[in-house]
Design an enzyme around this catalytic site. Structure first.
Site, PDB file in Angstrom:
ATOM      1  N   LYS A  50       2.443  -5.265 -17.863  1.00 28.50           N
ATOM      2  CA  LYS A  50       3.660  -6.016 -17.705  1.00 28.50           C
ATOM      3  C   LYS A  50       3.423  -7.424 -17.218  1.00 28.50           C
ATOM      4  CE  LYS A  50       6.159  -1.910 -16.127  1.00 28.50           C
ATOM      5  NZ  LYS A  50       6.779  -1.294 -14.952  1.00 28.50           N
ATOM      6  N   GLY A  51       2.333  -7.647 -16.491  1.00 28.76           N
ATOM      7  CA  GLY A  51       2.149  -8.893 -15.747  1.00 28.76           C
ATOM      8  C   GLY A  51       2.260 -10.176 -16.555  1.00 28.76           C
ATOM      9  N   ASP A 114      -1.828 -12.280 -17.375  1.00 29.18           N
ATOM     10  CA  ASP A 114      -1.468 -12.912 -16.109  1.00 29.18           C
ATOM     11  C   ASP A 114      -2.684 -13.381 -15.324  1.00 29.18           C
ATOM     12  OD1 ASP A 114      -2.328 -10.319 -15.606  1.00 29.18           O
ATOM     13  OD2 ASP A 114      -0.579  -9.725 -14.428  1.00 29.18           O
ATOM     14  N   ASP A 117      -9.366 -10.790 -13.200  1.00 31.53           N
ATOM     15  CA  ASP A 117      -9.937 -10.404 -11.917  1.00 31.53           C
ATOM     16  C   ASP A 117     -11.380  -9.974 -12.182  1.00 31.53           C
ATOM     17  OD1 ASP A 117     -10.512  -9.367  -9.439  1.00 31.53           O
ATOM     18  OD2 ASP A 117      -8.724  -8.148  -9.254  1.00 31.53           O
ATOM     19  N   LYS A 145      -9.249 -15.386 -10.991  1.00 23.04           N
ATOM     20  CA  LYS A 145      -9.610 -15.098  -9.604  1.00 23.04           C
ATOM     21  C   LYS A 145     -11.074 -15.431  -9.343  1.00 23.04           C
ATOM     22  CE  LYS A 145      -7.328 -11.631  -7.652  1.00 23.04           C
ATOM     23  NZ  LYS A 145      -6.962 -10.329  -7.041  1.00 23.04           N
ATOM     24  N   ASP A 181       2.842  -8.346  -9.585  1.00 23.62           N
ATOM     25  CA  ASP A 181       3.561  -7.476  -8.641  1.00 23.62           C
ATOM     26  C   ASP A 181       2.676  -6.881  -7.562  1.00 23.62           C
ATOM     27  OD1 ASP A 181       2.039  -5.700 -10.289  1.00 23.62           O
ATOM     28  OD2 ASP A 181       3.353  -4.080  -9.664  1.00 23.62           O
ATOM     29  N   ARG A 187       7.711  -9.446  -9.182  1.00 25.89           N
ATOM     30  CA  ARG A 187       7.426  -9.971 -10.519  1.00 25.89           C
ATOM     31  C   ARG A 187       8.341 -11.140 -10.881  1.00 25.89           C
ATOM     32  NH1 ARG A 187       3.922  -6.641 -13.288  1.00 25.89           N
ATOM     33  NH2 ARG A 187       4.072  -4.412 -12.917  1.00 25.89           N
TER      34      ARG A 187
HETATM   35  P1  5GP Z   1      -9.342  -6.778 -14.181  1.00 29.41           P
HETATM   36  O1  5GP Z   1      -9.575  -5.755 -15.238  1.00 29.41           O
HETATM   37  O2  5GP Z   1      -9.605  -8.175 -14.633  1.00 29.41           O
HETATM   38  O3  5GP Z   1     -10.051  -6.473 -12.900  1.00 29.41           O
HETATM   39  O4  5GP Z   1      -7.845  -6.576 -13.789  1.00 29.41           O
HETATM   40  C1  5GP Z   1      -6.894  -7.389 -14.211  1.00 29.41           C
HETATM   41  C2  5GP Z   1      -5.548  -6.769 -13.970  1.00 29.41           C
HETATM   42  O5  5GP Z   1      -5.388  -6.315 -12.626  1.00 29.41           O
HETATM   43  C3  5GP Z   1      -4.551  -7.858 -14.151  1.00 29.41           C
HETATM   44  O6  5GP Z   1      -4.076  -7.848 -15.445  1.00 29.41           O
HETATM   45  C4  5GP Z   1      -3.484  -7.508 -13.143  1.00 29.41           C
HETATM   46  O7  5GP Z   1      -2.573  -6.635 -13.753  1.00 29.41           O
HETATM   47  C5  5GP Z   1      -4.198  -6.776 -12.058  1.00 29.41           C
HETATM   48  N1  5GP Z   1      -4.515  -7.713 -10.964  1.00 29.41           N
HETATM   49  C6  5GP Z   1      -5.722  -8.195 -10.621  1.00 29.41           C
HETATM   50  N2  5GP Z   1      -5.628  -9.029  -9.572  1.00 29.41           N
HETATM   51  C7  5GP Z   1      -4.331  -9.080  -9.243  1.00 29.41           C
HETATM   52  C8  5GP Z   1      -3.602  -9.783  -8.224  1.00 29.41           C
HETATM   53  O8  5GP Z   1      -4.117 -10.537  -7.400  1.00 29.41           O
HETATM   54  N3  5GP Z   1      -2.254  -9.567  -8.201  1.00 29.41           N
HETATM   55  C9  5GP Z   1      -1.625  -8.724  -9.075  1.00 29.41           C
HETATM   56  N4  5GP Z   1      -0.318  -8.582  -8.947  1.00 29.41           N
HETATM   57  N5  5GP Z   1      -2.278  -8.077 -10.054  1.00 29.41           N
HETATM   58  C10 5GP Z   1      -3.617  -8.241 -10.134  1.00 29.41           C
HETATM   59 MG    MG Z   2      -2.270  -7.272 -16.074  1.00 32.75          MG
END
Ligand code: 5GP
Ligand code: MG
Length: 202
Positions: A50-51, A114, A117, A145, A181, A187
């Site tokens: 959703k982000g 969004d 990470d 990030k 969120d 959100r």
């Molecule tokens: P990754 O697979 O890159 O570790 O995770 C990414 C997903 O984790 C993003 O699409 C998001 O949904 C969630 N996420 C990672 N960091 C954050 C954050 O600081 N805040 C929020 N709300 N979601 C995050």
């Molecule tokens: Mg996401």
């Protein structure tokens, strides 16, 4: 860079990017996407729910204002961490993806998310889009990030997933607003803020 949170919510530390900063940056991203898409007949933007919904909605209108090519929209559902916030040091790589668009063979895709990470989510989605025959997949993340202590595995994933378009770098904290969120809250904030993680530890 340290605006107070308007609502005075004690669970939020400070605003990172306000509405004006966001809209300026989104317009710049649209411009960069269009500069790379010269000669492309048709672009397909794939939003990650959703982000990514608010970012994609703004990006779509910014592209239209700048008279881009025809754009088709698709949405993928991805869920990586489940509810709540990621706990410190955790390496989670379970990514559940659904709603992969059919018939994307030969398409030029911009994957819109969004936040980047650890990179597991986007790496998994991009792999599936390419496997389904996309001609190209570029990655556009609103936030990137800056991880403080990534594991070797995460460093490897991030090295293989350098987004073509990044809105803003953010510190290694949990951020909310503009689509992002904690447990489905925040959100709809029109700005991006840092959450005070201590309020959300389970
Ligand atoms: P990754 O697979 O890159 O570790 O995770 C990414 C997903 O984790 C993003 O699409 C998001 O949904 C969630 N996420 C990672 N960091 C954050 C954050 O600081 N805040 C929020 N709300 N979601 C995050
Ligand atoms: Mg996401």
């Amino acid at each position: 860079m340290s605006n107070p949170v308007p609502e005075g919510d004690p669970r939020l530390e400070r605003i990172l990017f306000d509405e004006t900063q966001i809209q300026i940056r989104v317009a710049e991203l649209a411009q960069a996407i269009l500069a790379d898409a010269v000669g492309v007949q048709r672009l397909r933007l794939v939003g990650v729910l959703k982000g990514g919904w608010m970012f994609l909605a703004d990006l779509a209108r910014a592209i239209r204002r700048q008279k881009g090519p025809r754009v088709l929209y698709e949405f993928i559902r991805a869920s990586t961490y489940g509810a709540g916030i990621k706990q410190g040091g955790e390496d989670l790589r379970q990514v559940a993806i659904s709603g992969l668009p059919a018939a994307i063979r030969g398409d030029h895709i911009v994957l819109v998310e969004d936040i980047l990470d650890q990179g597991f989510t986007l790496a998994a989605i991009r792999r599936q889009l390419l496997a389904a025959g996309a001609a190209s997949v570029k990655v556009c993340v609103f936030l990137d990030k800056q991880l403080e202590n990534p594991s070797a595995a995460v460093r490897g994933i991030r090295a293989g997933l350098v987004p073509e378009y990044v809105g803003f770098p953010v510190p290694d904290r949990w951020v909310v607003g503009y689509g992002l969120d904690v447990d489905e809250e925040f959100r709809d904030l029109p700005y991006v803020a840092i959450a005070r993680e201590e309020f959300f530890q389970k």
